[in-house]
Write an enzyme that holds these catalytic residues in place. Structure first.
Site, PDB file in Angstrom:
ATOM      1  N   THR B 328       0.907  -1.245   0.030  1.00  0.00           N
ATOM      2  CA  THR B 328      -0.155  -0.222   0.193  1.00  0.00           C
ATOM      3  C   THR B 328       0.874   1.256  -0.023  1.00  0.00           C
ATOM      4  OG1 THR B 328      -0.142   0.342   2.548  1.00  0.00           O
ATOM      5  CG2 THR B 328      -1.714  -1.080   1.350  1.00  0.00           C
ATOM      6  N   CYS B 329       0.152   2.536  -0.193  1.00  0.00           N
ATOM      7  CA  CYS B 329       0.832   3.523  -0.223  1.00  0.00           C
ATOM      8  C   CYS B 329       0.848   4.406   1.027  1.00  0.00           C
ATOM      9  CB  CYS B 329       0.061   4.489  -1.051  1.00  0.00           C
ATOM     10  SG  CYS B 329       0.816   5.085  -2.832  1.00  0.00           S
ATOM     11  N   ASP B 330       0.955   3.431   2.152  1.00  0.00           N
ATOM     12  CA  ASP B 330       1.257   3.871   3.444  1.00  0.00           C
ATOM     13  C   ASP B 330       2.598   3.478   3.916  1.00  0.00           C
ATOM     14  OD1 ASP B 330       1.120   3.822   6.377  1.00  0.00           O
ATOM     15  OD2 ASP B 330      -1.164   4.176   6.101  1.00  0.00           O
TER      16      ASP B 330
END
Lengths: 381, 381
Positions: B328-330
């Site tokens: 994810t983009c986290d």
């Protein structure tokens, strides 16, 4: 809290539908936020970070206002397109992509991709020939409340190699991106990052590659407990930094607000399930258990990073610090313990609390069914 | 990995359905685990901790084998009943309950409730008159891999007051519960907790309250990387401790295995999405990005607590430590960084990895749609 949210929650209570926690987002606030970004940085294109809150209502509103969209996955790209965005207004901003997902995005018409290594460039060259790529650089996030790890980005000198590699493989080496950290309160953070971006522009120019775009990422804060600078002061600092580092040749610029676009538009209403103590010892704190916690939408309280503003119907009364925890049978489901949270001494089981600034990174973080609890109910009004 | 899981994954791959990560649970292993618990502690009732894996297939199997169920919410209680359990085989084991949920559980026929404070006792007295309650005590979890916070339980001396209060309000003060911490590898941990439980039995007897049950909770480990003692050695240690602290008047006992029942029955298959470095610096580690991470089911890698065993098709080749991260983009979606994970040097993008011991606390922890990614696909075979 806006009047619209206030009225909505009141009606919900009167109708007896307030048995579970919920998130209410006021779309008027999202609209205002978008317009503030657009007005403050008139020459910068706004790519809304869909991951912050991908509700169709939010996406449709922003698409109608002319926003572009930064997407983390093909699924998010499809949601942005379904909401009315055209493919030229969608970027695939995740540096970690399966090759078959790149191909799917390419088939949807998407032509702008993030990279931070040669391996990713090679996938894009195969699956999205001729596309534009921008290289994400590492940046230390001093000043951010939610600093980023080293997960995304590469060293600036490597970024030049990555862009060079892209150009050789028939892609368009298009620009540079950075992220100053989420909830960045130091308006000067962008200055240092832009200095680094300008150096990459120069190094690439020496190799005959003419970069065109700087993606300045997100990081624009929403107000939790502490006051934050206004978008206007960010805008001015960014413009000054662009002038300083790029002179008269200011490149095309992009920003990717997520939290800054939707954070302050949302409020979570939650119920006090239990108030108790662990022993009769002197100084023992009370524990307050809510019907929402880390697995129900408040994941960003991890390590107590984000400290939300919480309001109760008894505000104004004497307060004392309490440990604040969620409802699940998971002992990690505790929001504030190292820094206990001041709540009214007169707080009672059954009281409703309002958690401000929860429009971003709440609903989709919520677990699918941990402890049998349903995901967070959301209303976008 | 069992032959059945191996064959299932092979067929899935041949049919081209292996585009997303998945969890496969072998129900035969769950059956064996149940039988081992039942055989090793023949006088102890097994209450499966539903939260570990509430898949209907698991619940139906365990109900048919005669298991009881420890539930965290009314929703979980309903799932256990739907799977064939009778209400007398279901406990409401969460110490944090809304009063209306207690009433719902009571209406379903459930009569056994956990408490750790007088406030909760009062709710139960109103909403579930005459029900049995057991008091959960705090216990420090030395020896556990996933130690519990102080979220559940009260000091032992307070437990006596809580049980006394219950008896006065017309409830049946039924017993004591504790939890030695998840993934507890020290078989003696139960001894100290049982000493504390026995003291509460004596204190209550002095007040004329005859407790009947000790709920010894869960904590039985599943094998991740380190070897763990066998269930048999736990059983013997527990039996010796019961004899030692309760003499000839051994109370009714309950255990609540969750991880120990389903952990080793499950395997997650994941794909390597990207392998890269952040710079060319000497000693810079490679980053390996998978298509599953903290928000897709591996939440228990939080703080790198649980270290899963990961196998690759290139096992046997030279290994080197890598940083392991999710898709994810986290930036918090990084599994192992403080203690990098050894993986084969020859590992390639597209390789499939198998993560062992993932039958518990994975599927339901998975986020509902973070980054637009679907929740973890699960198969119970």
């Amino acid at each position: 809290m806006t009047q619209r949210i206030h009225d909505f929650l009141l009606r919900r209570r009167e109708e007896g539908r307030d048995t579970e926690p919920c998130l209410v987002v006021d779309l008027d606030v999202v609209r205002e936020n978008y317009q503030t970004f657009a007005k403050t940085l008139p020459d910068t294109r706004v790519f809304y970070a869909v991951k912050a809150n991908p509700a169709p209502e939010v996406l449709r509103l922003l698409a109608s206002l002319g926003s572009c969209f930064d997407t983390a996955t093909v699924q998010e790209a499809e949601m942005a397109l379904a909401a009315g965005a055209t493919p030229d207004r969608v970027s695939f901003g995740n540096t970690i992509k399966k090759e078959r997902d790149i191909a799917r995005a390419y088939a949807l018409g998407i032509r702008l991709f993030a990279v931070d290594c040669k391996e990713e460039v090679e996938k894009i060259a195969r699956a999205a020939p001729g596309a534009k790529v921008f290289a994400r650089i590492l940046y230390d996030c001093a000043g951010a409340e939610w600093p980023l790890s080293r997960k995304f980005g590469c060293a600036p000198e490597m970024a030049v190699e990555v862009l060079d590699h892209a150009q050789r493989l028939g892609l368009e080496a298009y620009g540079v991106s950075f992220h100053v950290g989420s909830q960045q309160r130091n308006v000067k953070a962008w200055d240092r990052a832009l200095a680094s971006a300008a150096a990459i522009f120069r190094d690439c120019a020496e190799r005959g590659i003419s970069l065109k775009m700087v993606n300045m990422g997100g990081g624009f804060p929403t107000k939790y407990l502490k006051d934050v600078p206004t978008v206007r002061s960010y805008g001015m600092a960014i413009f000054r930094a662009l002038r300083k580092h790029f002179g008269n040749r200011i490149p095309e610029t992009i920003i990717e607000p997520g939290r800054g676009m939707v954070g302050n538009a949302g409020i979570i209403e939650t119920e006090v399930v239990l108030i108790s103590k662990k022993s009769q010892k002197e100084g023992e704190l009370r524990w307050v258990y809510l019907d929402i916690g880390k697995f129900g939408g408040l994941a960003e309280t991890m390590d107590e990073s984000i400290r939300y503003q919480i309001r109760s119907p008894r505000d104004g009364a004497d307060v004392e610090p309490v440990v604040l925890a969620g409802p699940t049978c998971d002992s990690a489901d505790v929001m504030y313990e190292k820094s206990p949270y001041p709540l009214p001494v007169s707080l009672e089981i059954g009281d409703k609390l309002l958690i401000d600034g929860t429009g971003a990174y709440t609903s989709t973080y919520s677990s699918v069914a941990f402890n049998g609890l349903p995901p967070l109910k959301t209303y976008h009004i």
